[in-house]
Design a protein around this motif. Sequence first.
Motif, PDB file in Angstrom:
ATOM      1  N   LEU A 286       0.835  -1.205   0.000  1.00  0.00           N
ATOM      2  CA  LEU A 286       0.000   0.000   0.000  1.00  0.00           C
ATOM      3  C   LEU A 286       0.870   1.256   0.000  1.00  0.00           C
ATOM      4  CD1 LEU A 286      -2.569  -1.141   2.710  1.00  0.00           C
ATOM      5  CD2 LEU A 286      -2.929  -1.060   0.235  1.00  0.00           C
ATOM      6  N   LEU A 287       0.693   2.078  -1.008  1.00  0.00           N
ATOM      7  CA  LEU A 287       1.459   3.313  -1.115  1.00  0.00           C
ATOM      8  C   LEU A 287       0.736   4.440  -0.384  1.00  0.00           C
ATOM      9  CD1 LEU A 287       2.469   3.125  -4.881  1.00  0.00           C
ATOM     10  CD2 LEU A 287       3.814   2.445  -2.885  1.00  0.00           C
ATOM     11  N   SER A 288       1.506   5.292   0.262  1.00  0.00           N
ATOM     12  CA  SER A 288       0.964   6.427   1.007  1.00  0.00           C
ATOM     13  C   SER A 288       1.339   7.727   0.312  1.00  0.00           C
ATOM     14  CB  SER A 288       1.532   6.446   2.431  1.00  0.00           C
ATOM     15  OG  SER A 288       1.204   5.275   3.117  1.00  0.00           O
ATOM     16  N   ASN A 289       0.593   8.766   0.623  1.00  0.00           N
ATOM     17  CA  ASN A 289       0.849  10.104   0.099  1.00  0.00           C
ATOM     18  C   ASN A 289       1.101  11.044   1.262  1.00  0.00           C
ATOM     19  OD1 ASN A 289      -0.175   9.756  -2.864  1.00  0.00           O
ATOM     20  ND2 ASN A 289      -1.753   8.849  -1.577  1.00  0.00           N
ATOM     21  N   GLU A 290       2.132  11.885   1.136  1.00  0.00           N
ATOM     22  CA  GLU A 290       2.382  12.913   2.139  1.00  0.00           C
ATOM     23  C   GLU A 290       1.917  14.236   1.548  1.00  0.00           C
ATOM     24  OE1 GLU A 290       6.080  12.631   4.511  1.00  0.00           O
ATOM     25  OE2 GLU A 290       6.563  10.989   3.131  1.00  0.00           O
ATOM     26  N   VAL A 291       1.050  14.920   2.277  1.00  0.00           N
ATOM     27  CA  VAL A 291       0.443  16.156   1.786  1.00  0.00           C
ATOM     28  C   VAL A 291       0.777  17.293   2.741  1.00  0.00           C
ATOM     29  CG1 VAL A 291      -1.765  17.314   1.353  1.00  0.00           C
ATOM     30  CG2 VAL A 291      -1.433  14.947   0.615  1.00  0.00           C
ATOM     31  N   SER A 292       1.305  18.375   2.174  1.00  0.00           N
ATOM     32  CA  SER A 292       1.537  19.561   3.002  1.00  0.00           C
ATOM     33  C   SER A 292       0.681  20.735   2.530  1.00  0.00           C
ATOM     34  CB  SER A 292       3.017  19.936   3.017  1.00  0.00           C
ATOM     35  OG  SER A 292       3.488  20.135   1.707  1.00  0.00           O
ATOM     36  N   GLY A 293      -0.005  20.572   1.417  1.00  0.00           N
ATOM     37  CA  GLY A 293      -0.893  21.620   0.928  1.00  0.00           C
ATOM     38  C   GLY A 293      -1.639  21.155  -0.314  1.00  0.00           C
ATOM     39  N   PRO A 294      -2.562  21.981  -0.838  1.00  0.00           N
ATOM     40  CA  PRO A 294      -3.379  21.580  -1.983  1.00  0.00           C
ATOM     41  C   PRO A 294      -2.572  21.172  -3.219  1.00  0.00           C
ATOM     42  CG  PRO A 294      -4.251  23.581  -0.997  1.00  0.00           C
ATOM     43  CD  PRO A 294      -2.941  23.301  -0.321  1.00  0.00           C
ATOM     44  N   GLY A 295      -1.389  21.737  -3.392  1.00  0.00           N
ATOM     45  CA  GLY A 295      -0.558  21.396  -4.543  1.00  0.00           C
ATOM     46  C   GLY A 295      -0.126  19.936  -4.556  1.00  0.00           C
ATOM     47  N   ASP A 296      -0.086  19.319  -3.385  1.00  0.00           N
ATOM     48  CA  ASP A 296       0.322  17.914  -3.301  1.00  0.00           C
ATOM     49  C   ASP A 296      -0.793  16.955  -3.695  1.00  0.00           C
ATOM     50  OD1 ASP A 296       2.838  18.677  -2.391  1.00  0.00           O
ATOM     51  OD2 ASP A 296       2.228  18.575  -0.288  1.00  0.00           O
ATOM     52  N   LEU A 297      -1.983  17.472  -3.965  1.00  0.00           N
ATOM     53  CA  LEU A 297      -3.126  16.617  -4.303  1.00  0.00           C
ATOM     54  C   LEU A 297      -3.249  16.343  -5.796  1.00  0.00           C
ATOM     55  CD1 LEU A 297      -5.752  18.224  -1.917  1.00  0.00           C
ATOM     56  CD2 LEU A 297      -4.449  16.139  -1.554  1.00  0.00           C
ATOM     57  N   VAL A 298      -2.321  16.852  -6.579  1.00  0.00           N
ATOM     58  CA  VAL A 298      -2.412  16.729  -8.032  1.00  0.00           C
ATOM     59  C   VAL A 298      -2.275  15.280  -8.490  1.00  0.00           C
ATOM     60  CG1 VAL A 298      -1.375  17.437 -10.220  1.00  0.00           C
ATOM     61  CG2 VAL A 298      -1.588  19.084  -8.358  1.00  0.00           C
TER      62      VAL A 298
END
Length: 180
Positions: free
Chosen positions: A127-139
């Motif tokens: 399972l791969l995870s995503n690290e998000v620090s702001g809306p730009g990381d949701l692309v």
Amino acid sequence: MLIFADHMPTATEKICIYQNYKIEEIMTLNFSSPISHIMNTFELTPPGNLQSMYGYPDDALIDEQSRDMLYCRYLTENPVAFCKLMGIVCAIYESNAVAFWFVISHSEYRDDYANCFMKFLQTRYGLLSNEVSGPGDLVELKQAEFSLMGLANYQLDRERYLAISGIAQQEAMRDGFQQG
């Protein structure tokens, strides 16, 4: 979908996730944040010093790989942590339409365990995870999909989880009543 961020999802981030990734629900979980009004997963963070739990001196310097292995032991050997882990992994398995948003703190201690948890999910289940620090990381978020080895590990872990949690006995009793 697995997302780790140091904040609660904003309205803009939620809209982006719903529209771009066919997500029906965002489940926000508190991994290590001081925020108290969301469901916590504190059982996934060892209480106290992980090193001393497994016989290392408190001041021993251990490398990242050793810490990851100790954390893996904690998640798989501690029944409370294992059941919390499997509650999340089973939910991921059962629904691709849910995004799991883990809120983490800015503490180095907690961030280390969040990183260990992400690596554990990837190594054990694919399972791969995503690290998000702001809306730009949701692309370009990665979907959480089990690898073939991850599915095999999931089946083994699920059987153990059912046995530990008592769910297997409840299902057996229910099936017995339905057959009788």
